[in-house]
Design an enzyme around this catalytic site. Sequence first.
Site, PDB file in Angstrom:
ATOM      1  N   THR A 180       0.924  -1.290   0.045  1.00 25.60           N
ATOM      2  CA  THR A 180      -0.060  -0.026   0.042  1.00 25.60           C
ATOM      3  C   THR A 180       0.860   1.127  -0.030  1.00 25.60           C
ATOM      4  O   THR A 180       2.012   1.186   0.499  1.00 25.60           O
ATOM      5  CB  THR A 180      -0.885   0.038   1.571  1.00 25.60           C
ATOM      6  OG1 THR A 180      -1.908  -0.954   0.856  1.00 25.60           O
ATOM      7  CG2 THR A 180      -1.453   1.251   1.503  1.00 25.60           C
ATOM      8  N   ARG A 208     -14.777  -6.447   0.594  1.00 25.41           N
ATOM      9  CA  ARG A 208     -13.826  -6.031   2.002  1.00 25.41           C
ATOM     10  C   ARG A 208     -13.344  -4.711   1.860  1.00 25.41           C
ATOM     11  O   ARG A 208     -12.671  -4.260   0.868  1.00 25.41           O
ATOM     12  CB  ARG A 208     -12.808  -7.390   2.006  1.00 25.41           C
ATOM     13  CG  ARG A 208     -11.704  -7.015   3.155  1.00 25.41           C
ATOM     14  CD  ARG A 208     -10.506  -6.195   2.820  1.00 25.41           C
ATOM     15  NE  ARG A 208      -9.523  -6.240   3.814  1.00 25.41           N
ATOM     16  CZ  ARG A 208      -8.456  -5.838   3.771  1.00 25.41           C
ATOM     17  NH1 ARG A 208      -8.258  -5.044   2.812  1.00 25.41           N
ATOM     18  NH2 ARG A 208      -7.522  -5.822   4.744  1.00 25.41           N
ATOM     19  N   GLY A 210     -10.679  -2.279   3.977  1.00 21.88           N
ATOM     20  CA  GLY A 210      -9.506  -2.433   4.823  1.00 21.88           C
ATOM     21  C   GLY A 210      -9.334  -1.162   5.715  1.00 21.88           C
ATOM     22  O   GLY A 210     -10.168  -0.389   5.806  1.00 21.88           O
ATOM     23  N   ASP A 211      -8.041  -1.039   6.065  1.00 19.47           N
ATOM     24  CA  ASP A 211      -7.757   0.213   7.129  1.00 19.47           C
ATOM     25  C   ASP A 211      -7.468   1.162   6.167  1.00 19.47           C
ATOM     26  O   ASP A 211      -7.497   2.373   6.687  1.00 19.47           O
ATOM     27  CB  ASP A 211      -6.604  -0.217   7.911  1.00 19.47           C
ATOM     28  CG  ASP A 211      -5.345  -0.648   6.937  1.00 19.47           C
ATOM     29  OD1 ASP A 211      -5.351  -1.370   6.010  1.00 19.47           O
ATOM     30  OD2 ASP A 211      -4.243   0.091   7.399  1.00 19.47           O
ATOM     31  N   GLY A 232      -0.151  -2.667   5.955  1.00 18.84           N
ATOM     32  CA  GLY A 232       0.025  -4.027   6.898  1.00 18.84           C
ATOM     33  C   GLY A 232      -1.273  -4.557   6.904  1.00 18.84           C
ATOM     34  O   GLY A 232      -2.041  -4.378   5.763  1.00 18.84           O
ATOM     35  N   GLY A 234      -4.894  -4.896   7.157  1.00 19.30           N
ATOM     36  CA  GLY A 234      -5.842  -3.965   7.400  1.00 19.30           C
ATOM     37  C   GLY A 234      -6.705  -4.314   8.625  1.00 19.30           C
ATOM     38  O   GLY A 234      -7.048  -3.384   9.543  1.00 19.30           O
TER      39      GLY A 234
HETATM   40  N1  ASP Z   1      -3.306  -2.398   4.631  1.00 16.21           N
HETATM   41  C1  ASP Z   1      -3.782  -2.834   3.311  1.00 16.21           C
HETATM   42  C2  ASP Z   1      -5.021  -3.683   3.748  1.00 16.21           C
HETATM   43  O1  ASP Z   1      -4.994  -4.538   4.436  1.00 16.21           O
HETATM   44  C3  ASP Z   1      -2.840  -3.596   2.783  1.00 16.21           C
HETATM   45  C4  ASP Z   1      -1.302  -3.029   2.666  1.00 16.21           C
HETATM   46  O2  ASP Z   1      -0.958  -2.312   3.431  1.00 16.21           O
HETATM   47  O3  ASP Z   1      -0.922  -3.361   1.501  1.00 16.21           O
HETATM   48  O4  ASP Z   1      -5.899  -3.532   2.751  1.00 16.21           O
END
Ligand code: ASP
Length: 320
Positions: A180, A208, A210-211, A232, A234
């Site tokens: 990310t 879904r 994420g964070d 990381g 999420g």
């Molecule tokens: N944080 C992102 C997610 O879980 C993944 C990433 O950090 O690449 O969607």
Amino acid sequence: MRKTCKPVIVVHGGAGTWDSARSQAALKSVKEAAETGFNTMHTGGTAVDAVVEAVALMEDSGNFNAGCGSALNVEKRVEMEASVMDGATLQAGAVGLLSDVRNPVRLARVVMEKTDHVFVVGKGAEELAQIFGLERREAVTAAQLERYEAQLKSLLAGSGYLPRLADLVKAHPEVFQLETVGAVALDNSGNVAAATSTGGFPLKLAGRIGDSPSIGCGTYADNRSGACSASGVGEVAIRLVLAKTVCDYIGQGESPQKAVEAAVALIKERIPNVYNVMGLIAVDVNGRIGAAHSTANLCWAYMTAALEEPVALLKAKFVE
Ligand code: ASP
């Protein structure tokens, strides 16, 4: 009287495992992103302008899991997400479930500045992109499909069932890179901002979120403390409201470096025994920066007025 600060920017291209075949291009991109964001502020732009331009550059590079490099979900489709937050006003914008918007971070800014809402996803978000004339791009590229096939092969070789995904990513971190992208900045006026953009976790379930677009989890900025962007797992960042937690630590007097280290350590303490890797970057309102990760690498870069050119690295402080 308005405070005059020297601009600072920190960007990341994700926590993960960067092998030498791909790391050179990624390091070049994070360096360019830091330079672009810094120059934006140097020529009078705000911290919000800086983080949006830096993240948009990384979305366009194809070197990260964001924008045209986004990982595909389990249905072989792109569902991108992004967010931006202005620490001066606590205004924020976030988007999700986007298939073909060229720069999700620019659409997040539209949500922040042109609507009464914070979070808009799917069809409604893509309609906003249409109304505001944002560029679109091919939804799924050949490079994304190639990556998907490798991830699927690895998944099926291990178990064939998604609940085993955590074990597989431990065994095959090189395939399931997170990557990310994000940026945090402090501008000339003393305002901070943060932005994050992603394709989401590879092979995630359709729908879904994420964070990265979740304000407080993957992105947070507050002029009373600082700004943070995460990369990381999420689900872990969401459960600990991690980016806000980092800003709270800074607000309580920790340096940004200690704050990101404490937040990564908190994951190990509170959510152990699951796949819980994380990388965090932060800046505070005094221009101090921090970066820490529990993955093998964090691809990141920073630029300050004291430097001739941005510093780009594959490691920051590793937290056991
Ligand atoms: N944080 C992102 C997610 O879980 C993944 C990433 O950090 O690449 O969607």
